[in-house]
Design a protein around this motif. Structure first.
Motif, PDB file in Angstrom:
ATOM      1  N   MET A 183      24.612  49.257  19.511  1.00 12.56           N
ATOM      2  CA  MET A 183      24.734  48.310  20.623  1.00 12.56           C
ATOM      3  C   MET A 183      26.190  48.240  21.053  1.00 12.56           C
ATOM      4  O   MET A 183      27.089  48.065  20.223  1.00 12.56           O
ATOM      5  N   ASP A 184      26.450  48.371  22.341  1.00 10.96           N
ATOM      6  CA  ASP A 184      27.825  48.372  22.846  1.00 10.96           C
ATOM      7  C   ASP A 184      28.479  47.017  22.614  1.00 10.96           C
ATOM      8  O   ASP A 184      27.854  45.972  22.789  1.00 10.96           O
ATOM      9  N   VAL A 185      29.751  47.040  22.272  1.00  6.43           N
ATOM     10  CA  VAL A 185      30.470  45.798  22.001  1.00  6.43           C
ATOM     11  C   VAL A 185      30.715  44.998  23.269  1.00  6.43           C
ATOM     12  O   VAL A 185      30.862  43.778  23.222  1.00  6.43           O
ATOM     13  N   PHE A 186      30.758  45.675  24.425  1.00  9.16           N
ATOM     14  CA  PHE A 186      30.817  44.944  25.692  1.00  9.16           C
ATOM     15  C   PHE A 186      30.031  45.691  26.758  1.00  9.16           C
ATOM     16  O   PHE A 186      29.743  46.890  26.641  1.00  9.16           O
ATOM     17  N   GLN A 187      29.687  44.943  27.812  1.00 13.97           N
ATOM     18  CA  GLN A 187      28.823  45.481  28.851  1.00 13.97           C
ATOM     19  C   GLN A 187      28.950  44.593  30.084  1.00 13.97           C
ATOM     20  O   GLN A 187      29.185  43.387  29.974  1.00 13.97           O
ATOM     21  N   ALA A 188      28.774  45.175  31.272  1.00 11.74           N
ATOM     22  CA  ALA A 188      28.772  44.404  32.521  1.00 11.74           C
ATOM     23  C   ALA A 188      27.821  45.087  33.500  1.00 11.74           C
ATOM     24  O   ALA A 188      28.210  46.000  34.226  1.00 11.74           O
ATOM     25  N   GLN A 237      29.612  40.873  38.353  1.00  9.82           N
ATOM     26  CA  GLN A 237      30.385  40.068  39.305  1.00  9.82           C
ATOM     27  C   GLN A 237      31.477  39.259  38.615  1.00  9.82           C
ATOM     28  O   GLN A 237      32.522  38.973  39.208  1.00  9.82           O
ATOM     29  N   TYR A 238      31.259  38.881  37.350  1.00  9.00           N
ATOM     30  CA  TYR A 238      32.263  38.082  36.640  1.00  9.00           C
ATOM     31  C   TYR A 238      33.414  38.947  36.127  1.00  9.00           C
ATOM     32  O   TYR A 238      34.529  38.449  35.949  1.00  9.00           O
ATOM     33  N   LEU A 239      33.156  40.225  35.901  1.00  8.34           N
ATOM     34  CA  LEU A 239      34.225  41.127  35.471  1.00  8.34           C
ATOM     35  C   LEU A 239      35.183  41.435  36.610  1.00  8.34           C
ATOM     36  O   LEU A 239      36.370  41.701  36.366  1.00  8.34           O
ATOM     37  N   THR A 240      34.705  41.382  37.846  1.00  9.26           N
ATOM     38  CA  THR A 240      35.568  41.716  38.980  1.00  9.26           C
ATOM     39  C   THR A 240      36.752  40.763  39.113  1.00  9.26           C
ATOM     40  O   THR A 240      37.766  41.119  39.719  1.00  9.26           O
ATOM     41  N   HIS A 241      36.637  39.570  38.560  1.00  8.34           N
ATOM     42  CA  HIS A 241      37.769  38.630  38.591  1.00  8.34           C
ATOM     43  C   HIS A 241      38.989  39.202  37.861  1.00  8.34           C
ATOM     44  O   HIS A 241      40.120  38.764  38.109  1.00  8.34           O
ATOM     45  N   TYR A 242      38.763  40.162  36.984  1.00  6.13           N
ATOM     46  CA  TYR A 242      39.821  40.610  36.073  1.00  6.13           C
ATOM     47  C   TYR A 242      40.230  42.058  36.279  1.00  6.13           C
ATOM     48  O   TYR A 242      41.048  42.578  35.510  1.00  6.13           O
ATOM     49  N   HIS A 291      36.540  41.837  29.230  1.00  7.06           N
ATOM     50  CA  HIS A 291      35.118  41.522  29.088  1.00  7.06           C
ATOM     51  C   HIS A 291      34.917  40.154  28.438  1.00  7.06           C
ATOM     52  O   HIS A 291      33.950  39.445  28.772  1.00  7.06           O
ATOM     53  N   TYR A 292      35.791  39.768  27.520  1.00 13.58           N
ATOM     54  CA  TYR A 292      35.730  38.408  26.986  1.00 13.58           C
ATOM     55  C   TYR A 292      35.956  37.410  28.124  1.00 13.58           C
ATOM     56  O   TYR A 292      35.219  36.416  28.245  1.00 13.58           O
ATOM     57  N   ALA A 293      36.946  37.671  28.940  1.00 14.35           N
ATOM     58  CA  ALA A 293      37.228  36.776  30.072  1.00 14.35           C
ATOM     59  C   ALA A 293      36.038  36.709  31.028  1.00 14.35           C
ATOM     60  O   ALA A 293      35.712  35.640  31.564  1.00 14.35           O
ATOM     61  N   ALA A 294      35.383  37.843  31.264  1.00 17.39           N
ATOM     62  CA  ALA A 294      34.200  37.846  32.120  1.00 17.39           C
ATOM     63  C   ALA A 294      33.116  36.951  31.543  1.00 17.39           C
ATOM     64  O   ALA A 294      32.429  36.223  32.286  1.00 17.39           O
ATOM     65  N   CYS A 295      32.954  36.976  30.243  1.00 16.91           N
ATOM     66  CA  CYS A 295      31.966  36.108  29.594  1.00 16.91           C
ATOM     67  C   CYS A 295      32.353  34.637  29.729  1.00 16.91           C
ATOM     68  O   CYS A 295      31.476  33.768  29.871  1.00 16.91           O
ATOM     69  N   VAL A 296      33.646  34.342  29.674  1.00 16.33           N
ATOM     70  CA  VAL A 296      34.104  32.963  29.885  1.00 16.33           C
ATOM     71  C   VAL A 296      33.739  32.505  31.298  1.00 16.33           C
ATOM     72  O   VAL A 296      33.246  31.388  31.503  1.00 16.33           O
ATOM     73  N   SER A 297      33.967  33.366  32.273  1.00 12.01           N
ATOM     74  CA  SER A 297      33.637  33.007  33.655  1.00 12.01           C
ATOM     75  C   SER A 297      32.132  32.853  33.850  1.00 12.01           C
ATOM     76  O   SER A 297      31.671  31.994  34.615  1.00 12.01           O
TER      77      SER A 297
END
Length: 470
Positions: A183-188, A237-242, A291-297
């Motif tokens: 399982m990938d550690v991050f994904q968007a 869409q939340y990853l695009t913030h970063y 990706h952590y930041a995207a999850c926060v958003s």
């Protein structure tokens, strides 16, 4: 482990409960998993968190709030009981077993206490350790409640993820963690919020607000938001913030020397990382942080939905809103990618309390406070009697006057315990070794000064002994 002692409730003798006219009627408790103070309202400028920022603007952000344990189950144990104890993830289940065998020895949980005082109590998502609050192989066995006698309804819609265990570690479109290495550690992935687990549980929480409003009783609604828990998956869409955000350098990125609670980030490292290590690959480290930041958003967007629904329901002015992070998370500090240490990054988490007519709304406080303080605080703010066996104190003094000094914060994990004051952090190991850090120095928690300041070590150990027993 250690023996648990209650601390004197110093403030409670001085602060009577609010009158019925002044007290709030309802509670909305929002628990966010693995959320460090990675929020704009906590000074992290590159984070997009408008909904939580607005909550802080309307209420009180506690910038030095500390949890009792850097792991989900034990931290939530202290939140939900108001008592020290239970250092592992099975703490709440262990309490449930004791409640069944020796009920006279177990104090009511926070939701049970509110239920006894006429509240309808509902949990949605991950509030206790298991999402939905049940045991069994897939965490959906009604005969194994994690918190007996606490909830009128404890809900977790698993959707495509099949069951709460699948939901807990799910990625987009129902992907369930079986072998973490696969399982990938991050994904968007592209798509709406509902392609990840929080999207469907929040819809259930919104339905519960409507239902609770129609029932016309006081309610205690606890909603657990999963992200930013591993794996870091959120709609694209939340990853695009970063994509163009500037992230600062990781402070103190080296593995510490000597006896510490450092670990090898096992929870993070077991996922598929495409052969990359963030401790040696700066580009990969940045991708993890993005990706952590995207999850926060993504989590912030779910908070926004809850508050919007509360406003639409007409109950917002009668409701205390609490946003609480169950512990922090290292993003490379001390060469750790995870929790499970007794360093600042694992133990400090966001806490925001908001209610109508709060004095000085938007003023944050730097007072040191603890998660165990929330149980007596919510009793105080809703005007119900406080139990006499909680270990925390009401936070109303700091809700009234944010400039007041706080009190030492106690935490523990495995074979060590720690106390945080304005000036120091002491980590006392069961082996007798000590770590002492000057929190006002640039070195922070990288330079152990225990040998140079034995008097401080002795004084802080006395606080630990007074609060936790020997």
């Amino acid at each position: 482990m250690f023996r648990i002692l209650s601390i004197p409730l110093l403030f409670l003798a001085l602060l009577p409960n609010l009158s019925a006219e002044d007290a709030a009627k309802n509670v909305l408790l929002i628990c966010v998993d693995d959320l460090r103070p990675e929020l704009k309202c906590f000074g992290v400028d590159y984070i997009h968190s408008p909904n939580i920022d607005q909550l802080a603007k309307n209420g009180r952000a506690f910038h030095r709030h500390y949890v009792q344990a850097p792991t989900c189950g034990a931290s939530r144990y202290t939140l939900l009981t108001g008592q020290y104890g239970g250092a592992g993830n099975n703490a709440i289940f262990d309490r449930a077993k004791k409640l069944l065998s020796k009920p006279e020895t177990v104090s009511p949980s926070m939701p049970a206490w509110f239920r006894q005082h006429g509240y309808t109590t509902v949990s949605v998502g991950k509030v206790s350790h298991h999402p939905g609050g049940r045991g069994g192989p897939d965490w959906n066995d009604d005969d194994q409640p994690e918190m007996p006698n606490s909830w009128d309804r404890h809900l977790l819609p698993a959707g495509e993820w099949q069951h709460p265990r699948g939901w807990m570690h799910g990625l987009a479109h129902g992907e369930i963690r079986r072998n973490a290495k696969e399982m990938d550690v991050f994904q968007a992935e592209e798509g709406p919020d509902s392609i990840y687990p929080d999207g469907i549980s929040i819809e259930t929480a919104l339905e519960q607000i409507d239902q609770l409003t129609k029932e016309a009783k006081s309610f205690f609604l606890a909603v657990g938001i999963l992200r930013p828990h591993l794996p870091f998956g959120a709609p694209k869409q939340y990853l695009t913030h970063y994509s163009d955000a500037t992230f600062p350098e990781i402070p103190h990125p080296s593995r510490p020397n000597g006896k510490t609670t450092w670990h090898g980030s096992g929870e993070f490292m077991k996922y598929n990382r495409w052969g990359q290590d963030p401790n040696s690959d700066a580009d990969f480290a940045l991708a993890v942080r993005q990706h952590y930041a995207a999850c926060v958003s993504y989590a912030d967007a779910q908070v926004g939905k809850l508050i919007q629904k509360l406003n639409q329901s007409g109950t917002a002015d009668e409701t205390v809103i609490v946003l609480w992070g169950d512990h922090g998370w290292h993003l490379g500090e001390h060469a750790v990618w995870g929790k499970h240490t007794l360093f600042e990054e694992s133990l400090r988490s966001p806490l925001i309390i908001s209610y109508k007519d709060m004095p000085h709304p938007g003023a944050s406080t730097k007072a040191i406070v603890e998660s165990i303080d929330l149980f007596p605080t919510l009793c105080d703010l809703t005007g119900i009697e406080m139990p006499n066996d909680v270990d925390g104190v009401t936070l109303r003094p700091w809700l009234t006057s944010p400039e007041k000094d706080g009190h030492p914060a106690i935490s523990y994990f495995r074979n060590a315990r720690t106390v945080r004051t304005d000036d120091y952090r002491l980590i006392a190991h069961s082996s007798g070794e000590s770590e002492l850090y000057d929190e006002n120095s640039e070195a922070g928690e990288t330079q152990n000064i225990a040998n140079q300041h034995p008097e401080a070590v002795e004084r802080l150990n006395r606080i630990l002994d007074d609060r936790l027993g020997r």
